[in-house]
Motif scaffolding. Structure first.
Motif, PDB file in Angstrom:
ATOM      1  N   PRO A  66       0.796  -1.234   0.000  1.00 22.66           N
ATOM      2  CA  PRO A  66       0.000   0.000   0.000  1.00 22.66           C
ATOM      3  C   PRO A  66       0.825   1.279   0.000  1.00 22.66           C
ATOM      4  O   PRO A  66       0.267   2.360  -0.195  1.00 22.66           O
ATOM      5  CB  PRO A  66      -0.831  -0.111   1.282  1.00 22.66           C
ATOM      6  CG  PRO A  66      -0.104  -1.089   2.133  1.00 22.66           C
ATOM      7  CD  PRO A  66       0.564  -2.048   1.206  1.00 22.66           C
ATOM      8  N   SER A  67       2.141   1.182   0.164  1.00 21.89           N
ATOM      9  CA  SER A  67       2.976   2.381   0.125  1.00 21.89           C
ATOM     10  C   SER A  67       3.502   2.655  -1.287  1.00 21.89           C
ATOM     11  O   SER A  67       4.224   3.642  -1.485  1.00 21.89           O
ATOM     12  CB  SER A  67       4.159   2.239   1.088  1.00 21.89           C
ATOM     13  OG  SER A  67       5.053   1.213   0.652  1.00 21.89           O
ATOM     14  N   HIS A  71      -0.246  -0.482  -6.082  1.00 18.33           N
ATOM     15  CA  HIS A  71      -0.876  -1.454  -5.185  1.00 18.33           C
ATOM     16  C   HIS A  71      -2.229  -1.886  -5.772  1.00 18.33           C
ATOM     17  O   HIS A  71      -3.116  -1.063  -5.976  1.00 18.33           O
ATOM     18  CB  HIS A  71      -1.060  -0.807  -3.808  1.00 18.33           C
ATOM     19  CG  HIS A  71      -1.683  -1.699  -2.775  1.00 18.33           C
ATOM     20  ND1 HIS A  71      -1.154  -2.915  -2.415  1.00 18.33           N
ATOM     21  CD2 HIS A  71      -2.802  -1.534  -2.002  1.00 18.33           C
ATOM     22  CE1 HIS A  71      -1.892  -3.468  -1.473  1.00 18.33           C
ATOM     23  NE2 HIS A  71      -2.902  -2.649  -1.208  1.00 18.33           N
ATOM     24  N   ALA A 248      -4.500   3.820  -2.162  1.00 15.18           N
ATOM     25  CA  ALA A 248      -3.046   3.652  -2.232  1.00 15.18           C
ATOM     26  C   ALA A 248      -2.474   4.313  -3.484  1.00 15.18           C
ATOM     27  O   ALA A 248      -1.521   5.101  -3.408  1.00 15.18           O
ATOM     28  CB  ALA A 248      -2.701   2.165  -2.206  1.00 15.18           C
ATOM     29  N   ASN A 252      -0.592   7.890  -3.312  1.00 13.85           N
ATOM     30  CA  ASN A 252       0.870   7.870  -3.453  1.00 13.85           C
ATOM     31  C   ASN A 252       1.350   8.633  -4.675  1.00 13.85           C
ATOM     32  O   ASN A 252       2.361   9.338  -4.629  1.00 13.85           O
ATOM     33  CB  ASN A 252       1.358   6.419  -3.527  1.00 13.85           C
ATOM     34  CG  ASN A 252       1.212   5.688  -2.208  1.00 13.85           C
ATOM     35  OD1 ASN A 252       1.310   6.285  -1.145  1.00 13.85           O
ATOM     36  ND2 ASN A 252       0.941   4.395  -2.262  1.00 13.85           N
TER      37      ASN A 252
END
Length: 502
Positions: A66-67, A71, A248, A252
């Motif tokens: 998820p970072s 994702h 995500a 991001n």
């Protein structure tokens, strides 16, 4: 006929048609023969998956972090808004499943943008020559060439922005609600194409405020914003179907990248951002094109800066504010494609300056009339470097050679490899392997995107991008064989590896 009326309407249409024909003839052959390029293993896929199942996806990127940007991107792609991918799907629905088809969607959007530059210049300057110069120069700019050739959403977003400027300007003169509504819809569609649509959203909101009185100064921008938001809500059903992937990916790639720390501070203290983007554009556009645009804008400022009754000040305000807003909103971002929108407005200033200066000189002496054609040829010649002529000649001149035709080269390569194997494929041929229904992973080891070294493979396909990043070394591959011509950068070339333990 006065100098400012030249050329005639019939000649103008012929010149404009020639601009479009040259644009298509230069780009389409290269688009269909050249291997995949930067980001196209991300943004060249979703249009095809929409044709397959209605959802933009990256089926070759089973990312589970998820970072990271992607994702759950194999389920649905939210790293960018989806409009470009649905636009791209129209082309995949009718044409072969290759990178060239994905690029054709950008080429078509680029043609629309060229046409809008012509229409806006003609409307605002009432000068046919200025409009043709603006459209012609825009079609030759490196700041336009790459976004209008690559499978990315930048040029579609820019074209929508230019259309929004046109509809809002029509509303300011005609006061028809349909033009106002169309502007709000276009701003929303721009937001669904790429987040840098915020640039022209802000421009039009300020324009709406400063041309209104009383409560309308607040009401008009609010109505535009509400309309745009309603259009953007079209994306909501897809978001609600994959909420974790959206949070995500969009968070991001867009929110943290663009609107992170210092977003508001950059609006008040823009110098670092402006310097960063000036250096970026100097490198990207090249000294000649960068200088021409700067000089053209400076000349337009001298010509129209004090003219309160004409549209010149409006164009200057839009051109300068677009560069300012793009620099400060995106901050120290390395991507250069967004500049296709400010470049269009800067070309309006340059076209205006060329037409104005030449017409004044021609009125003083017949010699300048005769010098107009050779001077124009010299100017166009200055813009040709970086246009892709060498690439065009390499692919057209070697038309029958499979090494200069990426789809044919990829099919020949796959004919030598087993169908049921697992492949990790570099950017240049990823889409070809997917279209051939091979089991595929993205050949990328940057953990922000994908960590291919964590996944097993039977064959690793490495091309020029992977050679630069030592993809085979990172994935512990042993060279099996090579294909293509390594020494010619325009030719196809791959190295096929197997795992070292085999």
């Amino acid at each position: 006929m006065t100098v400012r009326d030249f050329p005639s309407t019939r000649s103008a249409w012929m010149i404009l048609a020639a601009i479009f024909v040259a644009y298509v003839l230069i780009r389409v052959p290269v688009a269909y023969c050249q291997p995949g390029g930067q980001d196209e293993d991300c943004y060249g896929f979703p249009g095809l998956t929409i044709v397959e199942d209605g959802v933009p996806r990256l089926p070759h990127v089973p990312q589970r972090d998820p970072s990271r940007f992607f994702h759950y991107a194999d389920d649905a792609l939210f790293a960018e808004p989806p409009l470009y991918f649905y636009w791209q799907s129209l082309f995949f629905a009718a044409l072969p499943d290759v990178y060239g088809t994905a690029r054709l969607s950008s080429i078509a959007a680029g043609a629309i943008a060229i046409g809008l530059v012509y229409v806006l210049a003609r409307r605002w300057y009432r000068d046919e020559a200025a409009a043709l110069w603006a459209a012609g120069i825009y079609s030759l700019l490196r700041m336009f060439y790459f976004p209008a050739f690559t499978a990315r959403p930048d040029i579609l977003c820019a074209a929508i922005g230019l259309a929004a400027l046109y509809t809002f300007d029509r509303w300011t003169t005609d006061r028809k609600r349909s033009w106002f509504l169309a502007t709000g819809v276009l701003i929303g569609l721009g937001g669904l194409a790429h987040p840098f649509a915020i640039v022209y959203a802000v421009q039009i909101a300020v324009w709406a405020a400063v041309t209104a009185r009383g409560w309308a100064r607040l009401l008009q921008p609010a109505l535009l914003a509400a309309t745009a938001i309603m259009v953007c809500l079209i994306w909501l059903p897809l978001i609600l179907s994959y909420p974790e992937a959206f949070e995500a990916q969009f968070g991001n790639n867009i929110l943290k990248q663009g609107a992170g720390d210092g977003f508001f501070a950059r609006q008040l203290m823009p110098w670092t951002s402006l310097a960063h983007h000036a250096a970026l554009m100097w490198e990207h556009a090249g000294p000649i094109q960068f200088t021409l645009l700067a000089l053209g804008t400076a000349a337009a400022l001298a010509i129209d800066g004090r003219d309160r009754n004409g549209n010149g000040r409006k164009v200057l305000a839009l051109a300068i504010s677009s560069a300012y807003l793009l620099s400060t909103i995106t901050g120290p971002h390395p991507t250069k494609g967004y500049w296709c929108y400010p470049a269009a407005l800067l070309c309006l200033c340059l076209g205006r300056s060329i037409s104005y200066v030449w017409s004044r000189l021609a009125e003083r002496s017949p010699w300048w009339r005769r010098a107009g054609l050779p001077a124009g040829i010299v100017l166009i010649a200055l813009l040709v470097p970086g246009l892709g002529i060498r690439a065009w000649w390499a692919y057209v001149g070697n038309f029958g050679d499979v090494n200069y035709n990426a789809p044919r080269f990829a099919r020949q390569l796959m004919d030598d490899l087993p169908e049921d194997a697992r492949y990790t494929v570099d950017v240049e041929y990823a889409l070809d392997f997917y279209a051939a229904d091979r089991t595929l992973l993205m050949g990328q080891t940057n953990p922000i995107y994908f960590s291919a070294e964590k996944h097993p493979y039977d064959y690793l396909i490495v091309s020029r991008h992977g050679l630069r990043t030592d993809l085979a070394g990172q994935l512990n591959g042993t060279l099996l064989r090579t294909y293509g011509v390594r020494d010619d950068p325009f030719a196809c070339y791959v190295e096929v590896y197997i795992p070292a333990e085999r």
